[in-house]
Design an enzyme around this catalytic site. Structure first.
Site, PDB file in Angstrom:
ATOM      1  N   SER A 150     -10.935   8.988   0.558  1.00  0.00           N
ATOM      2  CA  SER A 150     -11.090   8.231   1.794  1.00  0.00           C
ATOM      3  C   SER A 150     -12.300   8.707   2.591  1.00  0.00           C
ATOM      4  O   SER A 150     -12.709   9.870   2.512  1.00  0.00           O
ATOM      5  CB  SER A 150      -9.825   8.332   2.644  1.00  0.00           C
ATOM      6  OG  SER A 150      -8.725   7.760   1.989  1.00  0.00           O
TER       7      SER A 150
ATOM      8  N   GLU B 290       0.811  -1.216   0.000  1.00  0.00           N
ATOM      9  CA  GLU B 290       0.000   0.000   0.000  1.00  0.00           C
ATOM     10  C   GLU B 290       0.849   1.274   0.000  1.00  0.00           C
ATOM     11  O   GLU B 290       0.396   2.328   0.436  1.00  0.00           O
ATOM     12  CB  GLU B 290      -0.932  -0.028   1.211  1.00  0.00           C
ATOM     13  CG  GLU B 290      -1.883  -1.210   1.204  1.00  0.00           C
ATOM     14  CD  GLU B 290      -2.676  -1.329   2.490  1.00  0.00           C
ATOM     15  OE1 GLU B 290      -3.586  -0.508   2.678  1.00  0.00           O
ATOM     16  OE2 GLU B 290      -2.391  -2.223   3.299  1.00  0.00           O
TER      17      GLU B 290
ATOM     18  N   SER C  85      -6.730  -2.230   2.479  1.00  0.00           N
ATOM     19  CA  SER C  85      -7.098  -1.756   1.140  1.00  0.00           C
ATOM     20  C   SER C  85      -7.696  -2.858   0.275  1.00  0.00           C
ATOM     21  O   SER C  85      -7.616  -2.808  -0.948  1.00  0.00           O
ATOM     22  CB  SER C  85      -5.883  -1.132   0.432  1.00  0.00           C
ATOM     23  OG  SER C  85      -5.482   0.040   1.094  1.00  0.00           O
TER      24      SER C  85
END
EC number: 6.3.2.4
Length: 328
Positions: free
Chosen positions: A294, A23, A159
């Site tokens: 987000s 990530e 994720s």
């Protein structure tokens, strides 16, 4: 939510972003957003990668606080936070011990379940057990206990990387192989269909406060890595389009999960609300994504909070907490 006093001196913050996990790119985006928000509030911010020069640099020129905007193992397995604790450097986020528990999804599920929070029925399997006991035999037993649609995911990671939604035995076999490429332990979990929501929990010193639930509607039908971080791939609704009583239950569950895992400062609790209106705990993130797509930013905006103010308050909460722990 406590805000930092406007006459407080600017603090020097080191934001850590990047790392070597899967990530990395997401972390770099999160770190830039955090750094920009802190700088907009007047803080002195240094953005840097957690490489071999980090610890000597922290020793030579100690910042007031570190913000580890790191996703994946490099930021969420507790190792870096343990080192920061040894150095006595304040940092934003949960302590190392709590981070390790939340990072390990089976452990997190067990703890929140003990706190009375509903979580989907599941089994955890190591790669070695899967091989030694025979994949077909193992999956036959699993299918007997977990029929229907399933979710398979690595026991550690974020994720949605390595996550598969399956409805057939062939898909299940492939999903296990994929999950094991990310982690030596995999979870097979009963899939709950419904409305996916994320609830951010913020604590700047007056106790944890749940932000408005954010509803997640991926256009592809699956909230995978691409849907999370590519603009336009997912519709978000803040607050979520759920009944008030359901939102209240989901908020209570998010706060209960945050408390059961011993988290602090900032977390994101992922839930799914089934057709009967029951929220189910899926997992917790100790350092949720803070990119432009987000859910934390969307929830802060829905609650009417200025991101710069909140992030600065979290940085100062970390400084206060470190001081209180050293001088109780």
């Amino acid at each position: 939510m406590t805000r930092p006093p406007t006459d407080s001196p600017a603090q020097r913050v080191v934001v850590l972003a990047g790392g070597i996990s899967h990530e990395r790119d997401v972390s770099l985006r999160s770190g830039r957003r955090v750094a920009d928000a802190l700088a907009s509030h007047g803080l002195q911010v240094e953005l840097r990668d957690p490489d071999a020069t980090l610890l000597p640099a922290l020793l030579a020129d100690r910042p007031d606080v570190v913000w580890p905007a790191l996703h994946g193992a490099s930021g969420e397995d507790g190792a870096l936070r343990s080192l920061l604790e040894f150095l006595g450097v304040p940092y934003v986020g949960s302590r190392a011990s709590a981070t390790r528990l939340a990072w390990d999804k089976p452990a997190a599920k067990t703890l929140v379940e003990r706190a009375g929070v509903p979580t989907p029925h599941s089994i955890t399997l190591t790669r070695d057990a899967f091989r030694e006991l025979g994949a077909e035999s193992v999956l036959a037993v699993v299918r007997g206990e977990l029929p229907g649609e399933l979710a398979v995911k690595p026991a550690q990671g974020g994720s949605a990387q390595g996550v598969s939604l399956v409805s057939s035995d062939d898909e299940l076999r492939r999903a296990m192989v994929l999950a094991y490429t990310y982690c030596d332990v995999a979870i097979i979990e009963q899939r709950i269909r419904g409305t996916e929501i994320a609830i951010g929990v913020i604590d700047t010193g007056d106790g944890p406060v749940a932000l408005p639930a954010v509803e997640i509607e991926p256009l592809s039908g699956v909230y995978d890595f691409e849907a999370r971080y590519n603009a336009g791939e997912t519709r978000f609704y803040a607050p979520a389009r759920i009944a008030d009583d359901v939102a209240e239950r989901a908020t209570a569950i998010a706060l209960a999960a945050h408390g059961a895992l011993g988290l602090r400062h900032l977390s994101r609790i992922d839930l799914i609300v089934d057709g009967a209106g029951t929220p189910w705990f899926l997992e917790a993130s100790v350092m949720p994504g803070l990119t432009e797509t987000s859910t934390i930013a969307l929830a802060l905006d829905a609650a009417g909070h200025d991101i710069g103010w909140v992030y600065a308050a979290l940085a100062q909460a970390a400084i206060r907490d470190e001081a209180e722990e050293r001088n109780p």
